[in-house]
Design a protein around this motif. Structure first.
Motif, mmCIF file in Angstrom:
data_model
loop_
_atom_site.group_PDB
_atom_site.id
_atom_site.type_symbol
_atom_site.label_atom_id
_atom_site.label_comp_id
_atom_site.label_asym_id
_atom_site.label_seq_id
_atom_site.Cartn_x
_atom_site.Cartn_y
_atom_site.Cartn_z
ATOM 1 N N ARG A 189 0.832 -1.213 0.000
ATOM 2 C CA ARG A 189 0.000 0.000 0.000
ATOM 3 C C ARG A 189 0.861 1.256 0.000
ATOM 4 N N SER A 190 1.944 1.248 0.781
ATOM 5 C CA SER A 190 2.812 2.428 0.836
ATOM 6 C C SER A 190 3.569 2.628 -0.474
ATOM 7 N N LEU A 191 3.705 1.548 -1.261
ATOM 8 C CA LEU A 191 4.375 1.644 -2.559
ATOM 9 C C LEU A 191 3.418 1.985 -3.692
ATOM 10 N N GLY A 192 2.131 2.119 -3.371
ATOM 11 C CA GLY A 192 1.175 2.575 -4.378
ATOM 12 C C GLY A 192 0.091 1.613 -4.761
ATOM 13 N N ALA A 193 0.030 0.433 -4.145
ATOM 14 C CA ALA A 193 -0.988 -0.552 -4.512
ATOM 15 C C ALA A 193 -2.288 -0.296 -3.742
ATOM 16 N N ARG A 194 -3.419 -0.611 -4.388
ATOM 17 C CA ARG A 194 -4.715 -0.600 -3.695
ATOM 18 C C ARG A 194 -5.104 -2.043 -3.418
ATOM 19 N N ILE A 195 -5.317 -2.360 -2.146
ATOM 20 C CA ILE A 195 -5.597 -3.731 -1.728
ATOM 21 C C ILE A 195 -6.820 -3.733 -0.824
ATOM 22 N N ASP A 196 -7.777 -4.566 -1.168
ATOM 23 C CA ASP A 196 -8.970 -4.756 -0.343
ATOM 24 C C ASP A 196 -8.823 -6.035 0.449
ATOM 25 N N THR A 197 -9.033 -5.956 1.763
ATOM 26 C CA THR A 197 -9.008 -7.135 2.614
ATOM 27 C C THR A 197 -10.420 -7.468 3.054
ATOM 28 N N ARG A 198 -10.579 -8.594 3.756
ATOM 29 C CA ARG A 198 -11.891 -9.087 4.135
ATOM 30 C C ARG A 198 -12.623 -8.103 5.048
ATOM 31 N N VAL B 148 -5.825 -7.503 -4.886
ATOM 32 C CA VAL B 148 -4.952 -6.426 -5.335
ATOM 33 C C VAL B 148 -5.559 -5.831 -6.601
ATOM 34 N N HIS B 149 -5.827 -4.533 -6.565
ATOM 35 C CA HIS B 149 -6.397 -3.841 -7.721
ATOM 36 C C HIS B 149 -5.276 -3.107 -8.452
ATOM 37 N N GLY B 150 -4.671 -3.773 -9.417
ATOM 38 C CA GLY B 150 -3.553 -3.192 -10.133
ATOM 39 C C GLY B 150 -3.994 -2.268 -11.251
ATOM 40 N N VAL B 151 -3.114 -1.330 -11.599
ATOM 41 C CA VAL B 151 -3.372 -0.408 -12.711
ATOM 42 C C VAL B 151 -2.246 -0.495 -13.742
ATOM 43 N N GLY B 152 -1.458 -1.572 -13.676
ATOM 44 C CA GLY B 152 -0.410 -1.761 -14.656
ATOM 45 C C GLY B 152 0.930 -1.162 -14.266
ATOM 46 N N ARG B 153 0.983 -0.510 -13.107
ATOM 47 C CA ARG B 153 2.244 0.082 -12.671
ATOM 48 C C ARG B 153 2.202 0.302 -11.165
ATOM 49 N N MET B 154 3.374 0.444 -10.571
ATOM 50 C CA MET B 154 3.495 0.739 -9.139
ATOM 51 C C MET B 154 4.490 1.880 -8.978
ATOM 52 N N PRO C 105 12.225 -4.084 -9.616
ATOM 53 C CA PRO C 105 12.722 -3.464 -10.850
ATOM 54 C C PRO C 105 11.600 -2.932 -11.740
ATOM 55 N N GLY C 106 10.395 -3.488 -11.609
ATOM 56 C CA GLY C 106 9.268 -3.031 -12.426
ATOM 57 C C GLY C 106 8.541 -1.832 -11.860
ATOM 58 N N PHE C 107 8.869 -1.393 -10.629
ATOM 59 C CA PHE C 107 8.240 -0.210 -10.050
ATOM 60 C C PHE C 107 8.831 1.046 -10.682
ATOM 61 N N ASP C 108 8.022 2.104 -10.772
ATOM 62 C CA ASP C 108 8.469 3.328 -11.438
ATOM 63 C C ASP C 108 9.762 3.871 -10.839
ATOM 64 N N ARG C 109 9.869 3.825 -9.517
ATOM 65 C CA ARG C 109 11.055 4.347 -8.829
ATOM 66 C C ARG C 109 11.900 3.243 -8.202
ATOM 67 N N GLY C 110 11.667 2.004 -8.602
ATOM 68 C CA GLY C 110 12.351 0.923 -7.930
ATOM 69 C C GLY C 110 11.893 0.845 -6.486
ATOM 70 N N ALA C 111 12.761 0.451 -5.604
ATOM 71 C CA ALA C 111 12.386 0.376 -4.193
ATOM 72 C C ALA C 111 13.631 0.372 -3.320
ATOM 73 N N VAL C 112 13.480 0.955 -2.143
ATOM 74 C CA VAL C 112 14.488 0.849 -1.086
ATOM 75 C C VAL C 112 13.776 0.190 0.089
ATOM 76 N N VAL C 113 14.061 -1.076 0.309
ATOM 77 C CA VAL C 113 13.353 -1.881 1.308
ATOM 78 C C VAL C 113 14.210 -1.966 2.563
ATOM 79 N N ARG C 114 13.608 -1.573 3.696
ATOM 80 C CA ARG C 114 14.325 -1.600 4.974
ATOM 81 C C ARG C 114 13.582 -2.523 5.943
ATOM 82 N N HIS C 115 14.303 -3.517 6.461
ATOM 83 C CA HIS C 115 13.737 -4.401 7.486
ATOM 84 C C HIS C 115 13.890 -3.734 8.836
#
Length: 415
Positions: A106-115, A126-132, A156-166
């Motif tokens: 969600r923070s990366l741009g996805a719209r997700i509906d849960t129960r 996951v309601h995708g629009v062809g890009r993140m 790699p397919g995200f518009d800005r890539g990603a910086v993932v921090r655990h």
């Protein structure tokens, strides 16, 4: 490797092939999920899969079964699809931790509906629009490093890539090292020099031919069999160099009394007729802990296995507690600790080992069954999750081939 190669192939330019892929429930579900989103995955023969990427789209439904890789690797892929992709699986899968991944997506741009508004787990859509959009994201991956791998494989397919921090407690990283290695092999720009931070540049990946290594985890019980019997087992196709913790496994088995040797026939493990106790940090190879613990119960001295605290929060169960209970039910002297187990050998008895659907416990029980009469597994079918041929391979190894061969050879399935 099979799961990662499938996801990378779906996100690449050009076709990919997987030579000697792992064919199990989990990987078949992964391939089916990608097909549902429009990717072409076909079987050329038993030893070759062909993957042709196509525009990903919904509506689609993905059955994750009980496969952690499917439920964590495919939602980020669905974020790059155009349309709704619904995820669900086995009732037990609904108890597995998904909130960290859903929050990160969600923070990366996805719209997700849960129960429900308060339930961030299966089922969800996951309601995708062809890009993140992508970008920086924090995630607590204490429950499973797959949560990070899932983000990295599609980043790699995200518009800005990603910086993932655990941002959680320390976690084992061998599988993350495999993810990083395979991303680089597919052409991704990724920086993992900072502790618990992975930076992935945006860019298209390259389709390629993947040579899938033998599965070290599945090989472990066969190699352990040589130690408890004083016999010899050969694992064919063992890689001279591996992205898996093969060296660590062999070092452990050598310390416990095995004599491994890499030969033209494969890896040959010879038992010396004695199994030695040891003190070992298994944090980086926790999947092998049940087999090592089984060996420790029939060793000639006490053992201390540590670095396993994360197993207490593994998925929705206390994996360390289940291991201790399973061994204790056969008479083993096992003292659980917050971070591991202390095991003192003593005579064991036959009985039924409850696997709780965990293939690792089934492997441990099979090893003990070679040393203790009357050991039964309540469920050997659980091994089909990653090694469907396990019952046949085990029987073949124990009984030997026709012709009176004294050295049983285990053809451990790759993957």
């Amino acid at each position: 490797m099979t799961a990662r190669a499938l996801v990378l192939g779906a996100n690449s330019l050009g076709s990919s092939t997987l030579h000697t892929p792992l064919r199990t429930r989990d990987t078949e579900l992964m391939a089916a999920g990608l097909r549902a989103m429009g990717c072409h995955v076909s079987t050329v023969d038993d030893n070759l899969w062909l993957l042709r990427p196509r525009p990903l789209a919904g509506p689609a439904r993905v059955d994750v079964g009980l496969a952690g890789t499917v439920m964590r690797f495919l939602p980020p892929v669905a974020g790059l699809a155009d349309g709704a992709v619904a995820f669900d699986g086995h009732p037990r899968a609904r108890r597995r931790p998904m909130a960290p991944l859903i929050g990160a997506l969600r923070s990366l741009g996805a719209r997700i509906d849960t129960r429900t508004d308060t339930h961030d787990g299966l089922p969800f859509t996951v309601h995708g629009v062809g890009r993140m959009a992508g970008g920086p994201v924090n995630i607590d991956a204490s429950a499973s490093s797959q949560l990070v791998s899932g983000l990295l494989l599609s980043a790699p397919g995200f518009d800005r890539g990603a910086v993932v921090r655990h941002v959680g407690t320390p976690m084992p990283k061998p599988h993350l090292d495999l993810t990083v290695h395979m991303l680089r092999s597919a052409g991704a720009g990724i920086d993992d020099t900072r502790p618990d931070v992975w930076s992935v540049e945006p860019g298209r990946l390259n389709g390629r031919a993947w040579e899938i290594e033998p599965d070290i985890e599945s090989a472990a019980p066969f190699l352990a069999a040589a130690l408890v019997t004083g016999g010899t087992v050969t694992v064919q196709g063992w890689p001279p160099a591996s992205t898996q913790p093969a060296r660590r496994l062999l070092d452990l088995l050598r310390r416990m009394g095995g004599e491994p040797a890499l030969t033209p026939r494969g890896l040959v493990m010879r038992g010396t007729g004695a199994v030695h106790g040891l003190s070992a940090d298994l944090g980086a190879i926790s999947e092998l802990a049940p087999v090592v613990a089984a060996l420790a119960t029939v060793a000639d001295g006490p053992s201390h296995l540590f670095g396993l605290g994360h197993l207490r929060r593994d998925e929705s169960a206390d994996g360390l507690g289940r291991l201790a209970a399973a061994l204790s039910a056969l008479g083993a002297d096992v003292v659980p600790e917050p971070d591991g187990l202390r095991i003192r050998p003593r005579p064991l008895r036959g009985g039924t080992l409850r696997t709780h659907g965990d293939r690792h416990l089934a492997y441990a029980g099979a090893v003990l069954g070679l040393a203790v009469a009357g050991v039964n597994l309540d469920d050997v079918a659980c091994t089909a999750k990653t090694l469907p041929e396990f019952p046949r391979l085990w029987s073949t190894m124990v009984l030997g081939y026709e012709g009176g061969s004294t050295d049983a050879e285990a053809r451990v399935r790759r993957g």
